[in-house]
Scaffold this motif. Sequence first.
Motif, PDB file in Angstrom:
ATOM      1  N   GLY A  74      -0.891  26.676  60.347  1.00 45.58           N
ATOM      2  CA  GLY A  74      -0.066  25.517  60.332  1.00 45.58           C
ATOM      3  C   GLY A  74       0.067  24.710  58.791  1.00 45.58           C
ATOM      4  N   LEU A  75      -0.402  25.683  57.867  1.00 44.68           N
ATOM      5  CA  LEU A  75      -0.527  25.223  56.625  1.00 44.68           C
ATOM      6  C   LEU A  75       0.716  25.460  55.841  1.00 44.68           C
ATOM      7  CD1 LEU A  75      -4.416  26.296  55.818  1.00 44.68           C
ATOM      8  CD2 LEU A  75      -3.236  23.882  56.252  1.00 44.68           C
ATOM      9  N   ALA A  76       1.511  26.314  56.508  1.00 50.35           N
ATOM     10  CA  ALA A  76       2.830  27.071  55.700  1.00 50.35           C
ATOM     11  C   ALA A  76       4.099  26.877  56.579  1.00 50.35           C
ATOM     12  CB  ALA A  76       2.698  28.105  54.976  1.00 50.35           C
ATOM     13  N   ASN A  77       5.229  26.566  56.180  1.00 48.36           N
ATOM     14  CA  ASN A  77       6.284  26.205  57.035  1.00 48.36           C
ATOM     15  C   ASN A  77       6.897  27.546  57.261  1.00 48.36           C
ATOM     16  OD1 ASN A  77       7.369  26.588  54.362  1.00 48.36           O
ATOM     17  ND2 ASN A  77       9.347  25.699  55.153  1.00 48.36           N
ATOM     18  N   GLN A  78       6.525  28.551  56.614  1.00 52.32           N
ATOM     19  CA  GLN A  78       7.054  30.001  56.932  1.00 52.32           C
ATOM     20  C   GLN A  78       6.180  30.927  56.676  1.00 52.32           C
ATOM     21  OE1 GLN A  78      10.929  29.615  54.500  1.00 52.32           O
ATOM     22  NE2 GLN A  78      10.008  31.147  53.158  1.00 52.32           N
ATOM     23  N   PRO A  79       6.013  32.374  57.223  1.00 55.89           N
ATOM     24  CA  PRO A  79       5.242  33.173  57.068  1.00 55.89           C
ATOM     25  C   PRO A  79       5.426  34.229  55.964  1.00 55.89           C
ATOM     26  CG  PRO A  79       6.764  33.849  58.798  1.00 55.89           C
ATOM     27  CD  PRO A  79       7.059  32.492  58.429  1.00 55.89           C
ATOM     28  N   THR A  80       6.712  34.246  55.131  1.00 55.19           N
ATOM     29  CA  THR A  80       7.069  35.067  54.139  1.00 55.19           C
ATOM     30  C   THR A  80       7.108  34.257  52.688  1.00 55.19           C
ATOM     31  OG1 THR A  80       9.287  34.719  54.542  1.00 55.19           O
ATOM     32  CG2 THR A  80       8.244  36.548  55.463  1.00 55.19           C
ATOM     33  N   SER A  81       6.838  35.011  51.576  1.00 60.82           N
ATOM     34  CA  SER A  81       6.754  34.338  50.435  1.00 60.82           C
ATOM     35  C   SER A  81       7.624  35.170  49.253  1.00 60.82           C
ATOM     36  CB  SER A  81       5.526  34.042  49.862  1.00 60.82           C
ATOM     37  OG  SER A  81       5.544  33.404  48.531  1.00 60.82           O
ATOM     38  N   THR A  82       8.840  35.281  49.222  1.00 60.41           N
ATOM     39  CA  THR A  82       9.580  36.411  48.380  1.00 60.41           C
ATOM     40  C   THR A  82       9.850  36.009  47.013  1.00 60.41           C
ATOM     41  OG1 THR A  82      11.715  35.577  49.601  1.00 60.41           O
ATOM     42  CG2 THR A  82      10.451  37.439  50.611  1.00 60.41           C
ATOM     43  N   ARG A  83      10.153  34.849  46.790  1.00 57.49           N
ATOM     44  CA  ARG A  83      10.646  34.376  45.442  1.00 57.49           C
ATOM     45  C   ARG A  83      10.609  32.677  45.325  1.00 57.49           C
ATOM     46  NH1 ARG A  83      15.481  32.032  46.461  1.00 57.49           N
ATOM     47  NH2 ARG A  83      16.579  32.815  48.334  1.00 57.49           N
ATOM     48  N   ARG A  84      10.499  32.103  44.184  1.00 56.97           N
ATOM     49  CA  ARG A  84      10.572  30.669  44.014  1.00 56.97           C
ATOM     50  C   ARG A  84      11.873  30.326  44.608  1.00 56.97           C
ATOM     51  NH1 ARG A  84      10.235  32.479  39.086  1.00 56.97           N
ATOM     52  NH2 ARG A  84      12.093  30.987  38.371  1.00 56.97           N
ATOM     53  N   GLY A  85      11.914  29.209  45.267  1.00 52.50           N
ATOM     54  CA  GLY A  85      13.272  28.689  45.782  1.00 52.50           C
ATOM     55  C   GLY A  85      13.723  29.535  47.330  1.00 52.50           C
ATOM     56  N   ASP A  86      12.493  30.035  47.910  1.00 54.90           N
ATOM     57  CA  ASP A  86      12.809  30.731  49.221  1.00 54.90           C
ATOM     58  C   ASP A  86      12.743  29.707  50.337  1.00 54.90           C
ATOM     59  OD1 ASP A  86      10.146  30.360  49.223  1.00 54.90           O
ATOM     60  OD2 ASP A  86       9.779  32.792  49.286  1.00 54.90           O
ATOM     61  N   GLY A  87      12.319  28.560  50.047  1.00 53.62           N
ATOM     62  CA  GLY A  87      12.170  27.590  51.275  1.00 53.62           C
ATOM     63  C   GLY A  87      10.799  27.398  51.668  1.00 53.62           C
ATOM     64  N   LEU A  88       9.788  28.061  50.881  1.00 52.01           N
ATOM     65  CA  LEU A  88       8.513  28.135  51.356  1.00 52.01           C
ATOM     66  C   LEU A  88       7.795  26.611  50.946  1.00 52.01           C
ATOM     67  CD1 LEU A  88       5.734  29.261  52.425  1.00 52.01           C
ATOM     68  CD2 LEU A  88       5.339  30.041  50.263  1.00 52.01           C
ATOM     69  N   ARG A  89       7.056  25.979  51.950  1.00 54.09           N
ATOM     70  CA  ARG A  89       6.394  24.712  51.637  1.00 54.09           C
ATOM     71  C   ARG A  89       4.968  24.626  52.162  1.00 54.09           C
ATOM     72  NH1 ARG A  89      11.170  23.212  53.375  1.00 54.09           N
ATOM     73  NH2 ARG A  89      10.331  22.298  55.497  1.00 54.09           N
ATOM     74  N   LEU A  90       4.033  24.336  51.307  1.00 52.90           N
ATOM     75  CA  LEU A  90       2.804  24.260  51.909  1.00 52.90           C
ATOM     76  C   LEU A  90       2.287  22.683  52.446  1.00 52.90           C
ATOM     77  CD1 LEU A  90       0.786  26.522  49.561  1.00 52.90           C
ATOM     78  CD2 LEU A  90       1.971  27.227  51.614  1.00 52.90           C
ATOM     79  N   ARG A  91       1.842  22.759  53.426  1.00 48.79           N
ATOM     80  CA  ARG A  91       1.099  21.536  53.760  1.00 48.79           C
ATOM     81  C   ARG A  91      -0.283  21.447  54.045  1.00 48.79           C
ATOM     82  NH1 ARG A  91       3.147  19.702  59.691  1.00 48.79           N
ATOM     83  NH2 ARG A  91       1.512  21.189  60.098  1.00 48.79           N
ATOM     84  N   ASP A  92      -0.830  20.553  53.129  1.00 48.30           N
ATOM     85  CA  ASP A  92      -2.251  20.388  53.129  1.00 48.30           C
ATOM     86  C   ASP A  92      -2.897  21.573  52.567  1.00 48.30           C
ATOM     87  OD1 ASP A  92      -4.426  18.620  53.629  1.00 48.30           O
ATOM     88  OD2 ASP A  92      -4.881  19.261  55.524  1.00 48.30           O
ATOM     89  N   ALA A  93      -2.388  22.281  51.671  1.00 46.64           N
ATOM     90  CA  ALA A  93      -2.651  23.685  51.160  1.00 46.64           C
ATOM     91  C   ALA A  93      -2.078  23.604  49.646  1.00 46.64           C
ATOM     92  CB  ALA A  93      -2.686  24.636  51.687  1.00 46.64           C
ATOM     93  N   PHE A  94      -2.769  24.009  48.653  1.00 48.39           N
ATOM     94  CA  PHE A  94      -2.678  24.279  47.407  1.00 48.39           C
ATOM     95  C   PHE A  94      -3.018  25.659  47.139  1.00 48.39           C
ATOM     96  CE2 PHE A  94      -2.311  24.017  42.832  1.00 48.39           C
ATOM     97  CZ  PHE A  94      -1.205  23.242  42.511  1.00 48.39           C
ATOM     98  N   VAL A  95      -2.326  26.548  46.521  1.00 47.12           N
ATOM     99  CA  VAL A  95      -2.892  27.827  46.129  1.00 47.12           C
ATOM    100  C   VAL A  95      -2.683  28.205  44.666  1.00 47.12           C
ATOM    101  CG1 VAL A  95      -2.455  30.396  46.359  1.00 47.12           C
ATOM    102  CG2 VAL A  95      -1.836  28.790  48.207  1.00 47.12           C
ATOM    103  N   THR A  96      -3.602  28.598  44.112  1.00 45.24           N
ATOM    104  CA  THR A  96      -3.942  28.772  42.643  1.00 45.24           C
ATOM    105  C   THR A  96      -4.742  30.071  42.441  1.00 45.24           C
ATOM    106  OG1 THR A  96      -4.556  27.720  40.562  1.00 45.24           O
ATOM    107  CG2 THR A  96      -6.087  27.392  42.657  1.00 45.24           C
ATOM    108  N   ALA A  97      -5.189  30.056  40.976  1.00 42.89           N
ATOM    109  CA  ALA A  97      -5.970  31.497  40.668  1.00 42.89           C
ATOM    110  C   ALA A  97      -6.806  31.118  39.455  1.00 42.89           C
ATOM    111  CB  ALA A  97      -4.952  32.699  40.250  1.00 42.89           C
ATOM    112  N   THR A  98      -8.041  32.144  39.545  1.00 44.78           N
ATOM    113  CA  THR A  98      -8.952  31.792  38.087  1.00 44.78           C
ATOM    114  C   THR A  98      -8.177  32.343  36.918  1.00 44.78           C
ATOM    115  OG1 THR A  98      -9.705  33.841  38.506  1.00 44.78           O
ATOM    116  CG2 THR A  98     -10.791  31.977  39.762  1.00 44.78           C
ATOM    117  N   VAL A  99      -7.366  33.050  36.892  1.00 42.19           N
ATOM    118  CA  VAL A  99      -6.733  33.547  35.541  1.00 42.19           C
ATOM    119  C   VAL A  99      -5.046  33.604  35.884  1.00 42.19           C
ATOM    120  CG1 VAL A  99      -6.167  35.645  33.892  1.00 42.19           C
ATOM    121  CG2 VAL A  99      -8.706  35.030  35.024  1.00 42.19           C
TER     122      VAL A  99
END
Length: 241
Positions: free
Chosen positions: A103-128
């Motif tokens: 329930g933290l993303a509105n869709q199960p796929t992530s193909t490119r920027r602008g593909d409609g993916l939105r996160l709710r209550d979650a933020f994704v990042t990296a160490t590098v």
Amino acid sequence: MVRASPIRDESRVAALTELKQRIVDCRRCPRLVAWREQTAREKRAAYRAETYWGRPVPGFGDPAARILVVGLAPAAHGGNRTGRVFTGDRSGNFLFSALHRAGLANQPTSTRRGDGLRLRDAFVTATVRCAPPANKPTTAERESCRPYLETELDLLTNVRVMLALGGYAWAQVLRIFRARGESPSPAPARFGHGAEVQLGDRTLLGSYHPSQQNTFTGRLTPAMLDAVMKRAVELADGAVP
């Protein structure tokens, strides 16, 4: 239950936007700059017609998030191609499918920027933030990127759970909090799938990284990642650690 995100604090959104631009403009590490740009020029055959991002990749998600997901670094032909963390490769597909089921993303796929993916209550990042050769940043490169993750931790004030994908991210989060005088409880804080420790008022939760090496061999299954996501939501909702 995942709560609906409250109205976002505009000053925090502005600060995250400014941080994003600083990350994208970063050229601190010559080896990483050379590698990410070489990869963007040479490309993989399957993506020959695409324009690669070829720059550092900022974090992505809900500025009001209570769950922060931390990975290692962008993939050479994933985030380094698409410009969004965990986007455009199988690791990202595995991760965002789990976020969607939780329930933290509105869709199960992530193909490119602008593909409609939105996160709710979650933020994704990296160490590098740059794709490293052989997926192995040096210690100096890791520490050069450290202020970006530290700033995200400061700006994402609602975060209660930090989900480290892999031992590398787990160790870097611990370094940051130990430098701030926050010792993990209980100690020693050994990484493992499902491991969790308290760092002040935040919980560090561990999961095996959704790399192909782990998912193809069954070391990490969808059910295993779902269980960790469920625990992250429970902790964000105030479950006793």
